[in-house]
Design a protein around this motif. Structure first.
Motif, PDB file in Angstrom:
ATOM      1  N   ASP A 269       0.706  -1.039   0.032  1.00 34.65           N
ATOM      2  CA  ASP A 269       0.076  -0.061  -0.120  1.00 34.65           C
ATOM      3  C   ASP A 269       0.863   1.372  -0.067  1.00 34.65           C
ATOM      4  OD1 ASP A 269      -2.544  -0.831  -0.172  1.00 34.65           O
ATOM      5  OD2 ASP A 269      -2.892  -1.310   1.929  1.00 34.65           O
ATOM      6  N   ILE A 270       2.027   0.997   0.641  1.00 33.43           N
ATOM      7  CA  ILE A 270       2.986   2.353   0.477  1.00 33.43           C
ATOM      8  C   ILE A 270       3.356   2.586  -0.938  1.00 33.43           C
ATOM      9  CG2 ILE A 270       5.053   3.373   1.161  1.00 33.43           C
ATOM     10  CD1 ILE A 270       4.941   1.673   3.840  1.00 33.43           C
ATOM     11  N   SER A 271       3.565   1.480  -1.492  1.00 31.64           N
ATOM     12  CA  SER A 271       3.790   1.714  -2.912  1.00 31.64           C
ATOM     13  C   SER A 271       2.766   2.475  -3.764  1.00 31.64           C
ATOM     14  CB  SER A 271       4.205   0.247  -3.614  1.00 31.64           C
ATOM     15  OG  SER A 271       4.348   0.394  -4.975  1.00 31.64           O
ATOM     16  N   VAL A 272       1.459   1.961  -3.619  1.00 30.81           N
ATOM     17  CA  VAL A 272       0.357   2.472  -3.970  1.00 30.81           C
ATOM     18  C   VAL A 272       0.214   4.097  -3.945  1.00 30.81           C
ATOM     19  CG1 VAL A 272      -2.110   2.574  -4.079  1.00 30.81           C
ATOM     20  CG2 VAL A 272      -0.973   0.329  -4.298  1.00 30.81           C
ATOM     21  N   LEU A 273       0.479   4.080  -2.494  1.00 30.42           N
ATOM     22  CA  LEU A 273       0.246   5.668  -1.963  1.00 30.42           C
ATOM     23  C   LEU A 273       1.217   6.537  -2.985  1.00 30.42           C
ATOM     24  CD1 LEU A 273      -0.458   4.824   1.470  1.00 30.42           C
ATOM     25  CD2 LEU A 273      -1.992   6.477   0.096  1.00 30.42           C
ATOM     26  N   LEU A 274       2.448   6.086  -3.004  1.00 32.39           N
ATOM     27  CA  LEU A 274       3.595   6.804  -3.526  1.00 32.39           C
ATOM     28  C   LEU A 274       3.215   7.079  -4.997  1.00 32.39           C
ATOM     29  CD1 LEU A 274       6.727   5.147  -1.740  1.00 32.39           C
ATOM     30  CD2 LEU A 274       6.075   7.634  -1.688  1.00 32.39           C
ATOM     31  N   ASN A 275       2.421   6.223  -5.576  1.00 30.45           N
ATOM     32  CA  ASN A 275       2.085   6.670  -6.919  1.00 30.45           C
ATOM     33  C   ASN A 275       0.761   7.246  -7.277  1.00 30.45           C
ATOM     34  OD1 ASN A 275       3.962   5.062  -9.011  1.00 30.45           O
ATOM     35  ND2 ASN A 275       3.942   3.789  -7.289  1.00 30.45           N
ATOM     36  N   GLY A 276       0.209   7.901  -5.999  1.00 34.28           N
ATOM     37  CA  GLY A 276      -1.080   8.875  -6.127  1.00 34.28           C
ATOM     38  C   GLY A 276      -1.993   7.862  -6.113  1.00 34.28           C
ATOM     39  N   GLU A 277      -2.195   6.722  -5.769  1.00 33.48           N
ATOM     40  CA  GLU A 277      -3.233   5.762  -5.959  1.00 33.48           C
ATOM     41  C   GLU A 277      -4.068   5.517  -4.721  1.00 33.48           C
ATOM     42  OE1 GLU A 277      -1.938   2.523  -8.347  1.00 33.48           O
ATOM     43  OE2 GLU A 277      -1.293   3.691  -9.936  1.00 33.48           O
ATOM     44  N   LYS A 278      -5.210   4.905  -4.655  1.00 31.68           N
ATOM     45  CA  LYS A 278      -5.957   4.595  -3.490  1.00 31.68           C
ATOM     46  C   LYS A 278      -5.184   3.289  -3.013  1.00 31.68           C
ATOM     47  CE  LYS A 278     -10.340   4.228  -1.496  1.00 31.68           C
ATOM     48  NZ  LYS A 278     -11.661   4.099  -1.619  1.00 31.68           N
ATOM     49  N   PRO A 279      -4.800   3.116  -1.509  1.00 26.06           N
ATOM     50  CA  PRO A 279      -4.509   1.915  -1.118  1.00 26.06           C
ATOM     51  C   PRO A 279      -5.702   0.916  -0.933  1.00 26.06           C
ATOM     52  CG  PRO A 279      -4.674   3.498   0.690  1.00 26.06           C
ATOM     53  CD  PRO A 279      -5.236   4.184  -0.554  1.00 26.06           C
ATOM     54  N   GLY A 281      -5.789  -1.446   1.610  1.00 29.15           N
ATOM     55  CA  GLY A 281      -5.778  -1.725   2.941  1.00 29.15           C
ATOM     56  C   GLY A 281      -6.039  -0.629   3.790  1.00 29.15           C
ATOM     57  N   ASN A 282      -5.746  -0.713   5.166  1.00 25.55           N
ATOM     58  CA  ASN A 282      -5.885   0.608   6.139  1.00 25.55           C
ATOM     59  C   ASN A 282      -4.912   0.293   6.849  1.00 25.55           C
ATOM     60  OD1 ASN A 282      -8.947   1.109   5.417  1.00 25.55           O
ATOM     61  ND2 ASN A 282      -9.236  -0.865   6.179  1.00 25.55           N
ATOM     62  N   ALA A 283      -4.515   1.625   7.543  1.00 22.28           N
ATOM     63  CA  ALA A 283      -3.549   1.977   8.284  1.00 22.28           C
ATOM     64  C   ALA A 283      -3.650   1.026   9.618  1.00 22.28           C
ATOM     65  CB  ALA A 283      -3.353   3.426   8.695  1.00 22.28           C
ATOM     66  N   LYS A 284      -2.520   0.698  10.342  1.00 23.01           N
ATOM     67  CA  LYS A 284      -2.592   0.299  11.669  1.00 23.01           C
ATOM     68  C   LYS A 284      -1.696   0.867  12.536  1.00 23.01           C
ATOM     69  CE  LYS A 284      -2.204  -4.222  12.397  1.00 23.01           C
ATOM     70  NZ  LYS A 284      -1.580  -5.629  12.385  1.00 23.01           N
ATOM     71  N   ILE A 285      -1.990   0.648  13.769  1.00 16.55           N
ATOM     72  CA  ILE A 285      -0.915   1.559  14.743  1.00 16.55           C
ATOM     73  C   ILE A 285      -0.282   0.211  15.357  1.00 16.55           C
ATOM     74  CG2 ILE A 285      -0.679   2.721  16.999  1.00 16.55           C
ATOM     75  CD1 ILE A 285      -1.785   4.276  14.847  1.00 16.55           C
ATOM     76  N   VAL A 286       1.013   0.113  15.275  1.00 19.72           N
ATOM     77  CA  VAL A 286       2.041  -0.745  15.816  1.00 19.72           C
ATOM     78  C   VAL A 286       3.114  -0.349  16.586  1.00 19.72           C
ATOM     79  CG1 VAL A 286       3.875  -2.495  15.199  1.00 19.72           C
ATOM     80  CG2 VAL A 286       1.689  -2.161  13.648  1.00 19.72           C
ATOM     81  N   TYR A 287       3.553   0.663  16.237  1.00 18.23           N
ATOM     82  CA  TYR A 287       4.481   1.749  17.334  1.00 18.23           C
ATOM     83  C   TYR A 287       3.483   2.749  17.991  1.00 18.23           C
ATOM     84  CZ  TYR A 287       8.389  -1.070  15.662  1.00 18.23           C
ATOM     85  OH  TYR A 287       9.071  -2.520  15.345  1.00 18.23           O
ATOM     86  N   LYS A 288       3.448   2.723  18.998  1.00 17.24           N
ATOM     87  CA  LYS A 288       2.660   3.618  19.689  1.00 17.24           C
ATOM     88  C   LYS A 288       3.147   5.079  19.912  1.00 17.24           C
ATOM     89  CE  LYS A 288      -0.437   1.919  22.804  1.00 17.24           C
ATOM     90  NZ  LYS A 288      -0.914   1.384  23.992  1.00 17.24           N
ATOM     91  N   ASN A 289       2.461   6.295  19.868  1.00 19.22           N
ATOM     92  CA  ASN A 289       3.035   7.444  19.979  1.00 19.22           C
ATOM     93  C   ASN A 289       2.286   8.322  21.146  1.00 19.22           C
ATOM     94  OD1 ASN A 289       0.541   8.415  19.048  1.00 19.22           O
ATOM     95  ND2 ASN A 289       1.204   8.718  17.089  1.00 19.22           N
TER      96      ASN A 289
END
Length: 321
Positions: A269-279, A281-289
């Motif tokens: 999905d990162i690849s898709v987003l870097l090409n200006g397209e819709k991912p 999947g969805n984002a997750k929280i793995v490393y908490k901030n």
């Protein structure tokens, strides 16, 4: 006007950090490893308030240069460790400048005067050298924060191992010097994304985004990321610079090491987003901030923000070739 010394000031994170402190009215003493290579730092001279910028040559292996660099600084930011994925000699290219450079820097602090705060730009590798994969014993649905036991493996990439050991060196110094009259705070960014302020072509962070955008695998490490479709925790480079700045100016953070992270996306999905397209999947929280948001007051951008910025700017550059 206070002075901040920034080691590694012309790199991807360092340039944004330099910009942040100049914008906030600081004098900035910026280090470069070779002052004759003006193409690596000339972009700093075009920043706002660049009249308050001093550029000096420094190699962290040289203690005398470190002492001279620290002189006159109220704040020191150490972000001058190499970030590279292609490595021929890990000891010379990564371990020595990262670990020995950190030891030299800490030794110089013992004799420096006028220092109020020291900020180390560590890495997610300080918590998990397996990144972007989870530490051994944790699964894809587990989350990680500052309370997790730090994990290191000799099988991990040398860069992550070097950053882990350097961070342990800092923690040991803090324990062995309980009476120092300045604070030491660290920040540990995950995968840093966004646009570089320079046109340098040797930026690993910019290069990594280019590889993900074009699905290129120049080495086994990147190939492994594609094959596992790893969930890659990301953070905007501008948020990292904000985190460094806030860690530097806020008191009461001695001994803390804050994870700087937004959200995680599968690399497909990162690849898709870097090409200006819709991912897909969805984002997750793995490393908490949570700790960084609470103590540093940062509101992190969605990872989509720096990925879109990179995508749009690369597209613009392509049309002007």
């Amino acid at each position: 006007m206070k002075t901040v010394g920034i080691i590694g000031s012309s790199g991807f994170i360092g340039s944004h950090t330099t910009k942040k402190f100049l914008d906030k009215g600081f004098k900035v003493k910026a280090s470069v490893t070779d002052i004759s290579k003006t193409e690596k730092y000339h972009h700093l001279k075009s920043l706002n308030n660049a009249e308050n910028l001093e550029i000096v040559q420094l190699k962290v292996e040289n203690k005398e240069q470190l002492k001279e660099f620290a002189s006159g600084c109220n704040i020191l930011v150490h972000g001058g460790t190499p970030f590279q994925l292609e490595v021929q000699d890990p000891k010379t290219e990564l371990f020595d400048p990262t670990i020995e450079g950190t030891k030299n820097f800490l030794e110089v602090l013992n004799t420096a005067s006028g220092i109020e705060k020291v900020v180390f730009v560590a890495s997610v590798g300080a918590y998990n050298t397996n990144f972007p994969l989870p530490p051994d014993g944790l699964g894809p649905d587990d989350t990680i924060d500052e309370e997790n036991t730090p994990f290191i493996s000799e099988e991990s990439h040398p860069y992550a191992q070097a950053k882990f050991i350097a961070n342990q060196t800092v923690e040991k110094y803090i324990k062995e010097h309980p009476a120092i009259d300045f604070e030491i705070t660290s920040v540990s960014p995950v995968g840093v994304m966004g646009m570089a302020l320079s046109k340098r072509e040797d930026s690993t962070s910019s290069g990594l985004q280019f590889l993900f955008k074009n699905r290129i695998a120049p080495n086994p490490f990147i190939q492994m990321i594609y094959e596992t479709d790893a969930e890659f925790a990301l953070v905007d480079v501008k948020d990292v610079a904000e985190g460094v700045y806030r860690a530097a100016v806020k008191k009461g953070l001695h001994g803390k090491n804050y994870l700087l992270s937004s959200e995680s996306w599968k690399v497909s999905d990162i690849s898709v987003l870097l090409n200006g397209e819709k991912p897909k999947g969805n984002a997750k929280i793995v490393y908490k901030n949570d700790a960084a948001k609470r103590d540093l007051g940062i509101e992190f951008n969605s990872a989509i923000v720096p990925l879109t910025e990179f995508s749009n700017n690369v597209a613009v550059k392509s049309t002007h070739k």
